[in-house]
Design a protein around this motif. Sequence first.
Motif, mmCIF file in Angstrom:
data_model
loop_
_atom_site.group_PDB
_atom_site.id
_atom_site.type_symbol
_atom_site.label_atom_id
_atom_site.label_comp_id
_atom_site.label_asym_id
_atom_site.label_seq_id
_atom_site.Cartn_x
_atom_site.Cartn_y
_atom_site.Cartn_z
ATOM 1 N N LEU A 3 0.745 -1.248 -0.173
ATOM 2 C CA LEU A 3 -0.163 -0.055 -0.093
ATOM 3 C C LEU A 3 0.761 1.142 0.061
ATOM 4 C CD1 LEU A 3 -3.000 1.096 0.318
ATOM 5 C CD2 LEU A 3 -2.411 1.326 2.884
ATOM 6 N N ARG A 4 0.515 2.046 -0.799
ATOM 7 C CA ARG A 4 1.239 3.458 -0.897
ATOM 8 C C ARG A 4 0.229 4.538 -0.981
ATOM 9 N NH1 ARG A 4 5.674 6.113 -4.314
ATOM 10 N NH2 ARG A 4 6.885 4.840 -2.879
ATOM 11 N N THR A 5 0.081 5.450 0.139
ATOM 12 C CA THR A 5 -0.987 6.498 0.160
ATOM 13 C C THR A 5 -0.381 7.803 0.870
ATOM 14 O OG1 THR A 5 -1.518 6.412 2.378
ATOM 15 C CG2 THR A 5 -2.744 4.696 1.147
ATOM 16 N N PRO A 6 -1.010 9.051 0.686
ATOM 17 C CA PRO A 6 -0.458 10.194 1.081
ATOM 18 C C PRO A 6 -0.921 10.376 2.690
ATOM 19 C CG PRO A 6 -2.623 10.630 -0.260
ATOM 20 C CD PRO A 6 -2.337 8.913 -0.103
ATOM 21 N N TRP A 7 -1.298 9.178 3.193
ATOM 22 C CA TRP A 7 -1.798 9.436 4.741
ATOM 23 C C TRP A 7 -1.058 8.674 5.598
ATOM 24 C CZ3 TRP A 7 -5.811 7.128 1.161
ATOM 25 C CH2 TRP A 7 -6.451 8.218 0.306
#
Length: 312
Positions: free
Chosen positions: A103-107
């Motif tokens: 998973l890659r997210t800005p959060w």
Amino acid sequence: MNHLLSIEDLDRAAIERIVEQAERFAEVSDREIKKVPTLRGRMVLNLFYEASTRTRSSFEIAAKRLSADVVNFASSGSSVEKGESLKDTVLTLSAHKPDAIVLRTPWAGAAELISRWCSAAVVNAGDGKHEHPTQALLDVYTLRRHLGEISGASIWIVGDITHSRVARSNILAFQKMGAKVTVAGPPTLIPRGIEALGCEVRYSLEEITGADVVYALRMQRERMIESSLPSLREYVACYQINARRLSARQVLMHPGPVNRGIELSGEVIDSPRALITAQVEAGVVVRMAVLYELLAGTPERNPSQAPEPQLA
Ligand code: ASP
């Protein structure tokens, strides 16, 4: 190990185990047929809510070299654009029974959160400005190959420390491996209290000659608020790593993508002192080792399809 969420969860022995496994997998990457059956029948879901070139491609290659099935999901073009939440997206995709979710997210904290919502092993491939643990592992792998021994080395991490998940993971990982870490950059780009992680802080590059390794970071303009954005001209004048600031005995690293002419001058990027391409190469074998560590020999994640763990 059930998940890889943060370097904080790993001790030196665990980092060494993953890096040594990656060294064994390096041999597979040199073969004509670059594949082993280790994760046959397992499924890896790459779930990317932020742009990625190196991380996404190397996780995909890593999973395929281990014979896993790979599903790539990018938020753009998906129902996320229709307003579906992270939780509903993860629950929906979990219906396909992935064994691992990358998973890659800005959060910050999102990877930890989804590890509570699903039974898959979760790999944090970058959560906002929090952590990017596989980057730190591949950097340890690259440095070990290059220096032989990281313990005792002086590593300077230069640039936008505040908004960089790479900085945080790498400070932790390099120190666990026995290196002495210094962070350097403009005061607006170094978080107050960062010394609590055990590193030293410098606001100028005057003493950078003492470093064995110079690790430059990209300015994370996508995470900056107006007031922390320094003038690029001033940044280049004071902090750019160029031939004048990098000596022949030092090595240069950067996680990519590089802003050529800003944090690094073109001449140092293209010089033999730069390990940037070696870092990208290391990404595949280190991510193979991470997937191996999480999935091989864990039949409970998918009892009907559990293969015998094997290297070749
Ligand atoms: N690729 C790294 C990351 O995703 C570094 C960067 O984007 O500057 O954090």
